[in-house]
Design an enzyme around this catalytic site. Structure first.
Site, PDB file in Angstrom:
ATOM      1  N   GLU A   1     -20.525 -30.829  54.849  1.00  0.00           N
ATOM      2  CA  GLU A   1     -20.526 -31.633  53.619  1.00  0.00           C
ATOM      3  C   GLU A   1     -19.237 -32.406  53.405  1.00  0.00           C
ATOM      4  OE1 GLU A   1     -21.473 -31.043  48.847  1.00  0.00           O
ATOM      5  OE2 GLU A   1     -20.910 -29.308  50.046  1.00  0.00           O
TER       6      GLU A   1
ATOM      7  N   GLU B   1     -27.181 -30.229  41.766  1.00  0.00           N
ATOM      8  CA  GLU B   1     -25.844 -29.641  41.753  1.00  0.00           C
ATOM      9  C   GLU B   1     -24.931 -30.460  40.839  1.00  0.00           C
ATOM     10  OE1 GLU B   1     -23.054 -27.791  45.243  1.00  0.00           O
ATOM     11  OE2 GLU B   1     -22.970 -29.951  44.951  1.00  0.00           O
TER      12      GLU B   1
END
Length: 270
Positions: A153, A248
């Protein structure tokens, strides 16, 4: 928010949503809100939690499916962002890998977020990258044995974290050459870092293993910022992405109220 232009399934990240209740109560709260699938950052305070803590976490997932889990990333509150490239903390990374795989065996989780780690004072970045390659290769082998993937990520808001764009992460993936290590495309982080989300869709969709969302600026729910989240999700689906979309974001004013953008019929799946 306009009517959705995609049919991708959602997964609730319970390390950032439903923080109104203790972590072990969040899966039940998510289930009550209509979610069937959840994900977490590392849900423990250390790389090697007590067995009873692991058992309590797994037991708390009754009624939902665990779709994603981060490896231990160090002290996130203090700014640490992963151990994959952290020279001197190899044992912690190895230990958390064992714990994560054990949880996967019990829950069916098949996706692990391996945060790369910050650049360290006094350490050669090339040596950190060499260690990251070793760690990712080892973890990819372990994940492959259970049919799982790792995702890498890019992050914003972490100056020492070296992966800031999709291209940064894909360069690591290319160097590693493992089919089950893929890109985690968090649209919020990429947008804040100035990455080209249209290029993400047209160039990198085949490399994406997971997508996460929050609006930008602010990192709150869709509709609070300027990011065309629905439009990009539709483009990703049209380009061939079929995986989950992780919710998120930092909810405002609270999680349940913040979910008004997402009809309850779209929060779960059979």
């Amino acid at each position: 928010m306009p009517e959705e232009g995609h049919s991708l399934p959602y997964v609730a990240n319970l390390s950032i949503l439903f923080k109104e209740v203790p972590l072990l109560d969040r899966a039940a709260a998510a289930r009550d809100a209509g979610f069937t699938d959840v994900e977490y950052w590392w849900p423990f305070g250390s790389a090697v939690p007590a067995r009873e803590d692991v058992d309590a976490f797994v037991d708390s997932l009754d009624g939902v499916r665990l779709r994603g889990l981060n490896f231990y990333a160090g002290d996130m509150a203090a700014g640490e962002r992963g151990l994959v490239s952290w020279i001197g903390r190899e044992t912690e990374f190895a230990d958390s890998l064992v714990v994560a795989l054990g949880i996967a065996e019990r829950t069916g989780c098949r996706s692990f977020n391996a945060l790369y780690g910050n650049r360290l004072d006094g350490e050669d970045p090339a040596k950190q990258d060499d260690l990251a390659r070793v760690h990712l290769d080892k973890a990819a082998d372990a994940a492959a044995r259970i049919g799982a993937q790792l995702v890498l990520e890019p992050l914003s808001g972490a100056d020492r974290y070296p992966l800031k764009t999709a291209a940064d992460a894909v360069a690591v993936l290319d160097d590693l050459g493992r089919e089950n290590v893929r890109l985690l495309a968090d649209l919020y982080h990429l947008a804040v870092n100035g990455d080209d989300l249209d290029a993400l869709v047209t160039v990198h969709t085949p490399r994406i293993g997971h997508v996460q969302i929050a609006d930008a600026p602010g990192r709150h729910q869709p509709g609070t910022g300027e990011l065309d989240i629905d439009g990009y999700l539709a483009k990703l689906q049209n380009a061939g992405y079929t995986g989950f979309v992780g919710i998120e974001y930092v909810p405002e004013p609270d999680t349940v109220t913040s979910l008004g953008w997402l009809p309850k019929t779209r929060r779960g799946r059979a």
